[in-house]
Scaffold this motif. Sequence first.
Motif, PDB file in Angstrom:
ATOM      1  N   UNK A   1      94.217 143.440   8.856  1.00 27.05           N
ATOM      2  CA  UNK A   1      94.006 145.195   9.189  1.00 27.05           C
ATOM      3  C   UNK A   1      95.047 145.510  10.593  1.00 27.05           C
ATOM      4  N   UNK A   2      94.703 144.200  11.243  1.00 26.19           N
ATOM      5  CA  UNK A   2      94.924 144.458  12.789  1.00 26.19           C
ATOM      6  C   UNK A   2      96.113 143.714  13.089  1.00 26.19           C
ATOM      7  N   UNK A   3      96.365 142.461  11.302  1.00 33.28           N
ATOM      8  CA  UNK A   3      97.534 141.375  11.847  1.00 33.28           C
ATOM      9  C   UNK A   3      98.738 142.570  11.127  1.00 33.28           C
ATOM     10  N   UNK A   4      98.258 142.487   9.554  1.00 31.77           N
ATOM     11  CA  UNK A   4      99.087 142.882   9.155  1.00 31.77           C
ATOM     12  C   UNK A   4      99.778 144.850   9.152  1.00 31.77           C
ATOM     13  N   UNK A   5      98.554 145.720  10.405  1.00 29.42           N
ATOM     14  CA  UNK A   5      98.656 147.427   9.833  1.00 29.42           C
ATOM     15  C   UNK A   5      99.387 147.287  11.602  1.00 29.42           C
ATOM     16  N   UNK A   6      99.063 145.688  13.199  1.00 31.15           N
ATOM     17  CA  UNK A   6      99.244 146.401  13.977  1.00 31.15           C
ATOM     18  C   UNK A   6      97.955 146.731  14.854  1.00 31.15           C
ATOM     19  N   UNK A   7      97.226 146.384  15.364  1.00 32.81           N
ATOM     20  CA  UNK A   7      96.591 147.078  16.296  1.00 32.81           C
ATOM     21  C   UNK A   7      95.960 146.119  17.373  1.00 32.81           C
ATOM     22  N   UNK A   8      95.283 146.038  18.310  1.00 35.77           N
ATOM     23  CA  UNK A   8      94.646 145.287  18.809  1.00 35.77           C
ATOM     24  C   UNK A   8      92.848 144.433  18.407  1.00 35.77           C
ATOM     25  N   UNK A   9      92.656 143.469  17.652  1.00 34.46           N
ATOM     26  CA  UNK A   9      91.610 142.696  17.922  1.00 34.46           C
ATOM     27  C   UNK A   9      91.162 143.112  19.264  1.00 34.46           C
ATOM     28  N   UNK A  10      89.487 143.184  19.051  1.00 36.08           N
ATOM     29  CA  UNK A  10      88.764 142.580  19.676  1.00 36.08           C
ATOM     30  C   UNK A  10      87.823 141.892  19.810  1.00 36.08           C
ATOM     31  N   UNK A  11      87.669 140.181  19.774  1.00 31.72           N
ATOM     32  CA  UNK A  11      86.247 139.213  19.560  1.00 31.72           C
ATOM     33  C   UNK A  11      86.005 139.377  20.282  1.00 31.72           C
ATOM     34  N   UNK A  12      84.283 139.520  20.025  1.00 36.96           N
ATOM     35  CA  UNK A  12      83.029 139.815  21.391  1.00 36.96           C
ATOM     36  C   UNK A  12      83.280 138.430  21.074  1.00 36.96           C
ATOM     37  N   UNK A  13      82.570 137.731  21.991  1.00 40.74           N
ATOM     38  CA  UNK A  13      81.496 136.790  21.747  1.00 40.74           C
ATOM     39  C   UNK A  13      82.198 135.227  21.748  1.00 40.74           C
ATOM     40  N   UNK A  14      83.718 134.825  21.879  1.00 38.70           N
ATOM     41  CA  UNK A  14      84.323 134.232  21.418  1.00 38.70           C
ATOM     42  C   UNK A  14      83.956 132.885  21.739  1.00 38.70           C
ATOM     43  N   UNK A  15      83.109 133.121  22.663  1.00 40.87           N
ATOM     44  CA  UNK A  15      82.340 131.242  22.987  1.00 40.87           C
ATOM     45  C   UNK A  15      81.907 131.020  22.277  1.00 40.87           C
ATOM     46  N   UNK A  16      81.313 131.509  21.200  1.00 40.61           N
ATOM     47  CA  UNK A  16      80.458 131.175  20.357  1.00 40.61           C
ATOM     48  C   UNK A  16      81.225 130.982  18.708  1.00 40.61           C
ATOM     49  N   UNK A  17      81.694 131.056  18.396  1.00 39.59           N
ATOM     50  CA  UNK A  17      82.773 131.267  17.578  1.00 39.59           C
ATOM     51  C   UNK A  17      82.738 129.874  16.952  1.00 39.59           C
ATOM     52  N   UNK A  18      83.103 130.079  15.640  1.00 37.22           N
ATOM     53  CA  UNK A  18      82.903 128.403  14.279  1.00 37.22           C
ATOM     54  C   UNK A  18      83.679 127.882  14.936  1.00 37.22           C
TER      55      UNK A  18
END
Length: 418
Positions: free
Chosen positions: A240-257
Motif C-alpha cells: 500500500x505504501x509503495x504503490x499508493x504513497x505513504x510513510x512505511x514505518x518499520x519498527x525494530x529494523x535491527x531485528x529484520x530478516x
Amino acid sequence: MAIKIKNATTGEIREIKNTGMTTEGNLYVLAQSLPGNRWRENNHMCVLTGKDFGGGSYTKYEFTLVEGWETTTTAPTRARKVQPRVEQPQPKQEEPQPQRVQPVDNVDATALMIAQALKGLKVQQESPISREELQKLIAEEVERISSKMKKMEFEVKSEKGTFKVDGVQHHKFQDVCTLIANGVDVYLYGPAGTGKSDLAVNVAKALGLQAYQIGAVKDVYQLRGYGDATGNYVPSSFYHAFTEGGLLIIDEADAMDSEASLELNGAMAQRTYDFPIVGNKQAHKDFHVIMTGNTCGTGATEEYTGRQMLDAALLNRVFLVEIDYDRNIEEAIAGEDMKDVVDFVHDLRDAAKAANILIVVSYRNIKQLRQLCNVVGIDTLIQGCITFGMGKDEINILYNGLSDKYSRWAKALKKAAA
C-alpha cells in the motif's frame, strides 16, 4: 563568582559556583554548553529560564531557584552622584501592602518560578513603575510563556501544503520532517522507550502522509504480501505504501530478516518491486520509509542481544538519526506536580552510566511512576519499575552515585537496597 542560597524550611545554606546576580536582580550562570536547557550542577535547586545575556566564550544564562530555596545575595548597585538637597518634612504614609501574584491555571512551573524569584524585588521610589504594576506584568508574562509552552504547535510546509502538529515533540522532530519532505529515508536509533515510533507517526501527520506501521520483519512475505487459496493477492502494508504513497514505518529494523533487508534495499534503490500475482509495480512519488531500532545497525550489544547487523547497502541508503530521551517530553508526561521524578530519572541515568550499570528508565517508566505513585506507593514503584532483577550492591552503587540523595525517590531507592 558564587552565590549563596538558603532553604527557607530547613535553614540549610549552599554555595553555587560560576554564578552571579545582575544589577536588575537576575540570577545567571556562566557556561559553554547547556544541553536540553538544564544546568547540571545543583539542577534540583536551579532551573534555566532560557534567557541568554550573551557573552564571550562563556555565555550568561538566566536561571531561577525552585520553590523553597532563596538567595542570600543582594544585587550589586552602581554608584552614582547625587546632588545634595534639603529634605522637607513629609507626612508619614503607610507603605501599601503588595498584592499577591495569583497563579494562573495550568501555568508552567518554570514560569511560576520567575514570579517567585521577582516577587520580592524592591522598587525604588524614582522607578516609573510601581510594585503592583510590576507584579501584574510578571503574571501576564507567566501566562504568555505558559500558553506558548503548553500549545507547542509545529507548522510544517511541504509541496502538499502546510500541516500543523500539536503537542510536545522531540527536539529532532523538525529535522526528521525536513529529511522525509526532501525524499531522504531515515533510520531512527536509540535506547528503548525514547518514542521513536511515535515520532515517526507524527512525522506522517505533519507531512499529510498515510502511515503504514509494521513490526520486526521476520519473513520476507511481510513485505511482499501473498496469494490466498483462491489465487487472489493479499496486499501488505509495504504494498500500500509503495504503490499508493505513504510513510512505511518499520519498527525494530535491527531485528529484520536478512532476506527481507535485501529486498527492501532493492525496492528503495530501484523504486520498483515485483509483487506476487500482481507483478511489477513502480513506487509512488510519495513513498517514504522510516526504520527504527535500538542499535545503529552494526549488530548486537550488551543491552540489546537480540539485534543483528543490517545490510551495509541498506544502511548507506538511509539517514541515521540518533534519538535519545527528551526532557520536554518527560516533563510533559510527569506533569506540573511531579517534575521531581524527571530530576530523579536523569540523576539515576547519570549514576548508572558512571558506574557502568545497564539500566533502562524510559518514558513508560516515568508514566508508571506518575500514574501509580498514589496507588501502590513510591517504595513499591521503585522496586517494580527500576530495581527489579538488581542486587543490593548494585542498588547501593546507584544510590551513592546520585547527586541528590534527599528526594523522596532517592530515599525509596535506598530502602530497596536495605
